[in-house]
Scaffold this motif. Structure first.
Motif, PDB file in Angstrom:
ATOM      1  N   GLN A  30       0.831  -1.339   0.065  1.00 36.06           N
ATOM      2  CA  GLN A  30      -0.124   0.107  -0.150  1.00 36.06           C
ATOM      3  C   GLN A  30       0.814   1.187  -0.139  1.00 36.06           C
ATOM      4  O   GLN A  30       0.566   2.269  -0.747  1.00 36.06           O
ATOM      5  CB  GLN A  30      -0.870  -0.007   1.250  1.00 36.06           C
ATOM      6  N   ARG A  31       2.122   1.281   0.743  1.00 37.54           N
ATOM      7  CA  ARG A  31       2.849   2.509   0.668  1.00 37.54           C
ATOM      8  C   ARG A  31       3.391   2.572  -0.583  1.00 37.54           C
ATOM      9  O   ARG A  31       3.445   3.617  -0.850  1.00 37.54           O
ATOM     10  CB  ARG A  31       4.169   2.295   1.892  1.00 37.54           C
ATOM     11  N   LEU A  32       4.033   1.579  -1.224  1.00 36.62           N
ATOM     12  CA  LEU A  32       4.210   1.522  -2.661  1.00 36.62           C
ATOM     13  C   LEU A  32       3.233   2.206  -3.521  1.00 36.62           C
ATOM     14  O   LEU A  32       3.649   3.246  -4.405  1.00 36.62           O
ATOM     15  CB  LEU A  32       4.855   0.292  -3.231  1.00 36.62           C
ATOM     16  N   LEU A  33       2.172   1.878  -3.246  1.00 44.82           N
ATOM     17  CA  LEU A  33       0.962   2.552  -4.296  1.00 44.82           C
ATOM     18  C   LEU A  33       0.772   3.665  -3.869  1.00 44.82           C
ATOM     19  O   LEU A  33       0.514   4.531  -4.808  1.00 44.82           O
ATOM     20  CB  LEU A  33      -0.332   1.409  -3.900  1.00 44.82           C
ATOM     21  N   ASN A  34       0.854   4.343  -2.703  1.00 42.13           N
ATOM     22  CA  ASN A  34       0.695   5.445  -2.344  1.00 42.13           C
ATOM     23  C   ASN A  34       1.909   6.496  -2.863  1.00 42.13           C
ATOM     24  O   ASN A  34       1.536   7.697  -3.068  1.00 42.13           O
ATOM     25  CB  ASN A  34       0.863   5.847  -0.777  1.00 42.13           C
ATOM     26  N   THR A  35       2.921   5.955  -3.333  1.00 37.46           N
ATOM     27  CA  THR A  35       4.166   6.784  -3.830  1.00 37.46           C
ATOM     28  C   THR A  35       3.793   7.030  -5.363  1.00 37.46           C
ATOM     29  O   THR A  35       4.541   7.908  -6.175  1.00 37.46           O
ATOM     30  CB  THR A  35       5.497   6.093  -3.724  1.00 37.46           C
ATOM     31  N   MET A  36       2.818   6.366  -5.884  1.00 37.38           N
ATOM     32  CA  MET A  36       2.636   6.407  -7.438  1.00 37.38           C
ATOM     33  C   MET A  36       1.919   7.707  -7.646  1.00 37.38           C
ATOM     34  O   MET A  36       1.102   8.143  -6.878  1.00 37.38           O
ATOM     35  CB  MET A  36       1.943   5.212  -8.018  1.00 37.38           C
ATOM     36  N   THR A  37       1.875   8.227  -8.806  1.00 39.69           N
ATOM     37  CA  THR A  37       1.226   9.366  -9.032  1.00 39.69           C
ATOM     38  C   THR A  37      -0.224   8.825  -9.504  1.00 39.69           C
ATOM     39  O   THR A  37      -0.378   7.705  -9.483  1.00 39.69           O
ATOM     40  CB  THR A  37       1.697  10.122 -10.568  1.00 39.69           C
ATOM     41  N   ALA A  38      -1.046  10.124  -9.620  1.00 33.04           N
ATOM     42  CA  ALA A  38      -2.564   9.686  -9.993  1.00 33.04           C
ATOM     43  C   ALA A  38      -2.554   8.927 -11.297  1.00 33.04           C
ATOM     44  O   ALA A  38      -3.379   7.902 -11.383  1.00 33.04           O
ATOM     45  CB  ALA A  38      -3.533  11.035 -10.068  1.00 33.04           C
ATOM     46  N   GLU A  39      -1.898   9.345 -12.172  1.00 38.58           N
ATOM     47  CA  GLU A  39      -2.001   8.723 -13.639  1.00 38.58           C
ATOM     48  C   GLU A  39      -1.508   7.345 -13.222  1.00 38.58           C
ATOM     49  O   GLU A  39      -2.166   6.245 -14.075  1.00 38.58           O
ATOM     50  CB  GLU A  39      -1.087   9.403 -14.373  1.00 38.58           C
ATOM     51  N   GLU A  40      -0.441   6.869 -12.650  1.00 35.57           N
ATOM     52  CA  GLU A  40       0.047   5.636 -12.644  1.00 35.57           C
ATOM     53  C   GLU A  40      -1.120   4.610 -11.675  1.00 35.57           C
ATOM     54  O   GLU A  40      -1.167   3.312 -12.220  1.00 35.57           O
ATOM     55  CB  GLU A  40       1.402   5.557 -11.641  1.00 35.57           C
ATOM     56  N   ARG A  41      -1.781   5.328 -10.902  1.00 38.64           N
ATOM     57  CA  ARG A  41      -2.604   4.297  -9.965  1.00 38.64           C
ATOM     58  C   ARG A  41      -3.760   4.224 -10.952  1.00 38.64           C
ATOM     59  O   ARG A  41      -4.358   3.049 -10.848  1.00 38.64           O
ATOM     60  CB  ARG A  41      -3.039   5.069  -8.700  1.00 38.64           C
ATOM     61  N   ALA A  42      -4.212   5.113 -11.562  1.00 39.56           N
ATOM     62  CA  ALA A  42      -5.307   4.989 -12.588  1.00 39.56           C
ATOM     63  C   ALA A  42      -5.060   3.956 -13.752  1.00 39.56           C
ATOM     64  O   ALA A  42      -5.711   3.113 -14.274  1.00 39.56           O
ATOM     65  CB  ALA A  42      -5.890   6.263 -13.442  1.00 39.56           C
ATOM     66  N   SER A  43      -3.561   3.970 -14.097  1.00 40.40           N
ATOM     67  CA  SER A  43      -3.292   2.805 -14.958  1.00 40.40           C
ATOM     68  C   SER A  43      -3.413   1.426 -14.483  1.00 40.40           C
ATOM     69  O   SER A  43      -3.665   0.574 -15.216  1.00 40.40           O
ATOM     70  CB  SER A  43      -1.799   3.251 -15.691  1.00 40.40           C
ATOM     71  N   ARG A  44      -2.934   1.453 -13.323  1.00 43.12           N
ATOM     72  CA  ARG A  44      -3.101   0.141 -12.637  1.00 43.12           C
ATOM     73  C   ARG A  44      -4.730  -0.407 -12.381  1.00 43.12           C
ATOM     74  O   ARG A  44      -4.796  -1.501 -12.673  1.00 43.12           O
ATOM     75  CB  ARG A  44      -2.418   0.032 -11.223  1.00 43.12           C
ATOM     76  N   ALA A  45      -5.342   0.539 -12.109  1.00 46.36           N
ATOM     77  CA  ALA A  45      -6.867   0.272 -11.826  1.00 46.36           C
ATOM     78  C   ALA A  45      -7.435  -0.203 -13.235  1.00 46.36           C
ATOM     79  O   ALA A  45      -8.244  -1.020 -13.304  1.00 46.36           O
ATOM     80  CB  ALA A  45      -7.509   1.577 -11.439  1.00 46.36           C
ATOM     81  N   ALA A  46      -6.966   0.661 -14.395  1.00 47.73           N
ATOM     82  CA  ALA A  46      -7.460   0.264 -15.738  1.00 47.73           C
ATOM     83  C   ALA A  46      -7.128  -1.178 -16.249  1.00 47.73           C
ATOM     84  O   ALA A  46      -7.581  -1.899 -16.726  1.00 47.73           O
ATOM     85  CB  ALA A  46      -6.860   1.373 -16.727  1.00 47.73           C
ATOM     86  N   GLU A  47      -5.906  -1.527 -15.525  1.00 45.72           N
ATOM     87  CA  GLU A  47      -5.252  -3.023 -15.821  1.00 45.72           C
ATOM     88  C   GLU A  47      -6.202  -4.204 -15.159  1.00 45.72           C
ATOM     89  O   GLU A  47      -6.600  -5.055 -16.005  1.00 45.72           O
ATOM     90  CB  GLU A  47      -4.067  -3.002 -15.441  1.00 45.72           C
ATOM     91  N   GLU A  48      -6.656  -3.725 -14.053  1.00 48.78           N
ATOM     92  CA  GLU A  48      -7.421  -4.619 -13.378  1.00 48.78           C
ATOM     93  C   GLU A  48      -8.789  -4.686 -14.117  1.00 48.78           C
ATOM     94  O   GLU A  48      -9.514  -5.740 -13.855  1.00 48.78           O
ATOM     95  CB  GLU A  48      -7.579  -4.050 -11.837  1.00 48.78           C
ATOM     96  N   GLU A  49      -9.213  -3.348 -14.267  1.00 50.57           N
ATOM     97  CA  GLU A  49     -10.685  -3.172 -15.300  1.00 50.57           C
ATOM     98  C   GLU A  49     -10.658  -4.212 -16.580  1.00 50.57           C
ATOM     99  O   GLU A  49     -11.569  -4.889 -16.778  1.00 50.57           O
ATOM    100  CB  GLU A  49     -11.048  -2.080 -15.449  1.00 50.57           C
ATOM    101  N   ARG A  50      -9.473  -4.132 -16.989  1.00 56.05           N
ATOM    102  CA  ARG A  50      -9.333  -5.015 -18.237  1.00 56.05           C
ATOM    103  C   ARG A  50      -9.241  -6.377 -18.063  1.00 56.05           C
ATOM    104  O   ARG A  50     -10.004  -7.149 -18.789  1.00 56.05           O
ATOM    105  CB  ARG A  50      -7.893  -4.768 -19.061  1.00 56.05           C
ATOM    106  N   ALA A  51      -8.731  -6.811 -16.876  1.00 61.57           N
ATOM    107  CA  ALA A  51      -8.716  -8.120 -16.433  1.00 61.57           C
ATOM    108  C   ALA A  51     -10.204  -8.677 -16.145  1.00 61.57           C
ATOM    109  O   ALA A  51     -10.561  -9.872 -16.478  1.00 61.57           O
ATOM    110  CB  ALA A  51      -7.705  -8.293 -15.197  1.00 61.57           C
ATOM    111  N   ASN A  52     -10.982  -7.887 -15.504  1.00 65.32           N
ATOM    112  CA  ASN A  52     -12.475  -8.050 -15.246  1.00 65.32           C
ATOM    113  C   ASN A  52     -13.018  -8.134 -16.678  1.00 65.32           C
ATOM    114  O   ASN A  52     -14.032  -9.061 -16.575  1.00 65.32           O
ATOM    115  CB  ASN A  52     -13.012  -7.117 -14.239  1.00 65.32           C
ATOM    116  N   ARG A  53     -12.921  -7.403 -17.579  1.00 62.60           N
ATOM    117  CA  ARG A  53     -13.644  -7.290 -18.622  1.00 62.60           C
ATOM    118  C   ARG A  53     -13.433  -8.668 -19.443  1.00 62.60           C
ATOM    119  O   ARG A  53     -14.357  -9.232 -20.085  1.00 62.60           O
ATOM    120  CB  ARG A  53     -13.640  -6.135 -19.655  1.00 62.60           C
ATOM    121  N   SER A  54     -12.210  -9.035 -19.474  1.00 60.14           N
ATOM    122  CA  SER A  54     -11.510 -10.247 -20.255  1.00 60.14           C
ATOM    123  C   SER A  54     -12.238 -11.523 -19.533  1.00 60.14           C
ATOM    124  O   SER A  54     -12.685 -12.414 -20.214  1.00 60.14           O
ATOM    125  CB  SER A  54     -10.185 -10.400 -20.115  1.00 60.14           C
TER     126      SER A  54
END
Length: 345
Positions: free
Chosen positions: A191-215
């Protein structure tokens, strides 16, 4: 090949909330970043380290699950032993009362037999060293006395065994606490590592999870039948949990870890299987070849056997993959975890 129609998932609002918060779904998100130094939080490094920490947390979770299962078993054994000891003590009290009646009768008729005195003393076992005194008891009294001494010995054995089990249980609970801290520490570090990411990086990671769910939503499972009715029923139960979140140590019905999902699903089919992935790997009938797998068979992953899911057909696995993810279908080839073998019930 026919496209598989999955059971209806949870409502879209729930799924959207899960997707939007996937990167934050860890148990210790409220902890501060002061516990240990963080590695270089560049995008590639942080992403890789978060994934590695999640993998380590899931592996540690299966060890925790094994320790908890042992603790639960020990707790039941201790309770059973204590209950048995209580019943035996009640029986001994009845026998002691009968022998007390013998002493009373002998006192009224001219004195208490020395053997009975020994029995009712603080050390009744000493009576065994005075066998000659048995001659002064009637056959019925002698039988009652022997029964008393025999049950007293069994009671002591029960209490000794219960004491040993209690000590083992206490040691197991210490192990549980250590493993829990290990898991929570890894999740907090992620979680601390995630907190160091920029908003754009966190959004990218969330989008990756969303792609996995859509798949997962579009997974083509083919039309192969299960090997047995019970496997089919367990698989159907697991399918009804698609979209539920991964939570370490959880066994359903609204959240799961990997072996929590498989053991819960088989319970819905009326079958009890072991709790952990390692124990499940040794149950049932082993299937060594992926080509022989059928929907509803368990699929054992990783060389340490620390991950398990359902073979879903057409090269897909249905599983609870990791923290921050949902129960979903994924390609086995793209899971990044080596196939070890299958298990059929």
């Amino acid at each position: 090949m026919a496209s598989h129609r999955r059971p209806k998932q949870p409502n879209s609002a729930y799924a959207t909330v899960l997707s939007a918060t996937a990167v934050a779904a860890v148990a210790m998100s409220s902890q501060t970043a002061s516990a240990d130094p963080l590695p270089d939080p560049n995008k590639k490094g942080a992403q890789a380290q978060v994934d590695r920490l999640y993998e380590e947390a899931t592996q540690a979770t299966e060890k925790y699950n094994g320790a908890k299962e042992r603790a639960d078993t020990l707790q039941k054994e201790v309770a059973d032993l204590q209950d048995t000891a209580a019943r035996k003590q009640a029986g001994l009290n009845d026998l002691r009362a009968q022998l007390g009646s013998v002493a009373t009768a002998q006192y009224r008729s001219g004195g208490i037999d020395p053997s009975v005195q020994l029995l009712l003393s603080s050390d009744p076992d000493a009576f065994l060293t005075s066998a000659a005194g048995m001659e002064r008891l009637t056959a019925r009294q002698s039988q009652t006395l022997q029964q008393f001494l025999s049950q007293q010995q069994v009671l002591q054995q029960q209490r000794t065994l219960a004491s040993t089990k209690l000590k083992e249980l206490q040691e197991n609970r210490t192990e549980l606490s250590d493993k829990k801290r290990l898991i929570q520490g890894k999740l907090a570090k992620a979680q601390r590592l995630l907190n160091t990411m920029t908003a754009e990086e966190r959004a990218s990671r969330a989008a990756e999870e969303e792609r996995a769910n859509r798949s997962s939503d579009r997974a083509d499972l083919g039309n192969q039948a299960s090997a047995s009715q019970r496997a089919s029923a367990a698989f159907a139960a697991a399918q009804s949990r698609v979209g539920m979140p991964y939570v370490w140590g959880a066994t359903g019905p609204s959240s799961f870890d990997c072996s929590g999902l498989t053991s819960w699903a088989f319970r819905q089919a009326g079958i009890s299987i072991p709790r952990t992935s390692q124990a499940q790997a040794g149950a049932g009938t082993r299937i060594n070849s992926m080509s022989d797998m059928r929907p509803g068979d368990l699929i054992i992953m990783r060389t340490d056997l620390s991950h398990v899911g359902f073979y879903a057909g057409n090269g897909q696995i249905l599983h609870a993959p990791k923290p921050g993810a949902q129960v979903r279908y994924e390609s086995i080839a793209r899971s990044g975890m080596p196939f070890m073998w299958g298990v059929r019930f």
